[in-house]
Design a protein around this motif. Structure first.
Motif, mmCIF file in Angstrom:
data_model
loop_
_atom_site.group_PDB
_atom_site.id
_atom_site.type_symbol
_atom_site.label_atom_id
_atom_site.label_comp_id
_atom_site.label_asym_id
_atom_site.label_seq_id
_atom_site.Cartn_x
_atom_site.Cartn_y
_atom_site.Cartn_z
ATOM 1 N N GLY A 141 22.733 -21.835 67.662
ATOM 2 C CA GLY A 141 21.865 -22.009 66.497
ATOM 3 C C GLY A 141 22.268 -21.025 65.425
ATOM 4 N N VAL A 142 21.988 -21.393 64.193
ATOM 5 C CA VAL A 142 22.350 -20.490 63.085
ATOM 6 C C VAL A 142 21.297 -19.400 62.900
ATOM 7 N N GLY A 143 20.004 -19.758 63.054
ATOM 8 C CA GLY A 143 18.931 -18.786 62.867
ATOM 9 C C GLY A 143 18.850 -17.863 64.075
ATOM 10 N N LEU A 180 25.757 -26.977 61.030
ATOM 11 C CA LEU A 180 24.537 -27.784 60.917
ATOM 12 C C LEU A 180 24.042 -27.895 59.480
HETATM 13 C C1 DGY Z 1 18.996 -23.236 63.768
HETATM 14 O O1 DGY Z 1 20.104 -23.390 64.279
HETATM 15 O O2 DGY Z 1 18.597 -22.143 63.382
HETATM 16 C C2 DGY Z 1 18.155 -24.439 63.568
HETATM 17 O O3 DGY Z 1 16.842 -24.122 63.290
HETATM 18 C C3 DGY Z 1 18.240 -25.395 64.751
HETATM 19 O O4 DGY Z 1 18.056 -26.667 64.210
#
Ligand code: DGY
Length: 320
Positions: A74-76, A99
């Motif tokens: 995930g990016v976050g 994403l």
């Molecule tokens: C993230 O990768 O942070 C997103 O919220 C996942 O969809």
């Protein structure tokens, strides 16, 4: 090298990971308990968590000297205490870039759905309450030509601007922590304003694309809702706690906020029951990145980071 994957990943990425290290794929596909996290701290060299994991504060100290890498899927990464990880000598990586398009697509979808009252329409139709076309039925807001305010002009904010400006002829204004080169902003016909309030004042739609965490917690507060144009619509595909939900419901109750399209919630997956009382909310269950290609790309990106780490290289997406 023993690695733990906390939630089920797309099959192809699990298969690749199994070739790279001795991987444990946790089953069932539920959030790990505090006890499991504390056990994992002393058992695994690498943990591959994801954005819905809640990592207990005591984990980092317990993991010191054992866990060497948290390769987030995930990016976050606001669910990871990056300072505590660094202090414990744990490298942290994430999965940016892969994403961007899908999250911006979903934000645009929520904007269109909220503007044109698609949720209300579908509920009416499914309940057998539709009594036919009429000039005053479910009147929404025109999107083409309206002003979109973007909070956070990173990759996803820019992808949103691209869609809004080039696809829908929207005017775009934005707020970003650092100064954005005017030539870059010009690619999206966008103008940077000095503050969130200034963006809110001129926008028909306000879309959030900033990171979560302490710096942005409740950034969208009572003051910002008050600054928004009457009838304006909020879109949030960033993180739930960027929005003060009490302030959101107050703005909905007075009718000042025209509606919202939301993909993320404070304390998700637990949903405040007040959300269900407002017909003018379009509610999605954190689907921003939920397409086959993107979810596979996220897994591959996490594995790329792991492989670089194992080779002794700096992982491409190293945070600390
Ligand atoms: C993230 O990768 O942070 C997103 O919220 C996942 O969809």
């Amino acid at each position: 090298m023993r690695a733990l994957v906390t939630r089920a990943w797309p099959k192809g990425t699990q298969d690749r990971l199994a070739q790279v290290c001795e991987a444990t794929f946790r089953d069932p596909d539920t959030a790990m308990t505090e006890t499991e996290w504390m056990e994992a701290a002393t058992r695994y060299d690498v943990i591959l968590p994801t954005v819905s994991d809640s990592i207990p504060a005591g984990f980092y100290d317990a993991a010191k000297g054992k866990v060497r890498l948290l390769a987030n899927y995930g990016v976050g990464y606001n669910h990871i205490d990056v300072a505590a990880a660094e202090a414990a000598g744990i490298t942290v990586t994430n999965t940016p870039g892969v994403l961007t398009d899908c999250t911006a697509d979903l934000a645009m979808g929520l904007l269109l759905a909220a503007a044109r009252r698609l949720g209300e329409g579908e509920r009416e139709l499914r309940a057998g309450r539709w009594d036919g076309w009429r000039p005053t039925h479910l009147i929404g807001h025109k999107v083409a030509g309206a002003t979109l305010g973007i909070i956070g002009f990173g990759r996803i904010g820019q992808a949103m601007a691209q869609r809004a400006h080039h696809g829908f002829g929207m005017k775009v204004v934005f707020q970003n922590r650092s100064r954005v080169a005017p030539e870059l902003a010009a690619q999206y016909g966008a103008t940077q304003l000095a503050s969130v309030a200034e963006v809110a004042e001129v926008s028909d739609f306000l879309s959030l694309h900033c990171p979560g965490g302490a710096d942005t917690r409740h950034l969208i507060s009572t003051d910002i809702f008050a600054a928004m144009k009457p009838g304006a619509i909020l879109i949030n595909t960033a993180r739930g706690d960027v929005v003060d939900e009490d302030a959101l419901f107050a703005a909905l109750n007075t009718g000042h906020l025209g509606g919202a399209g939301l993909d993320v919630y404070q304390g998700e997956p637990k949903l405040d029951p007040r959300f269900l009382k407002h017909e003018n909310l379009v509610l999605a269950p954190h689907l921003g990145s939920a397409t086959g290609g993107t979810r596979a790309a996220m897994g591959h990106r996490a594995i790329d980071n792991l492989e670089a780490f194992l080779k002794g290289d700096t992982p491409p997406d190293k945070i600390v």
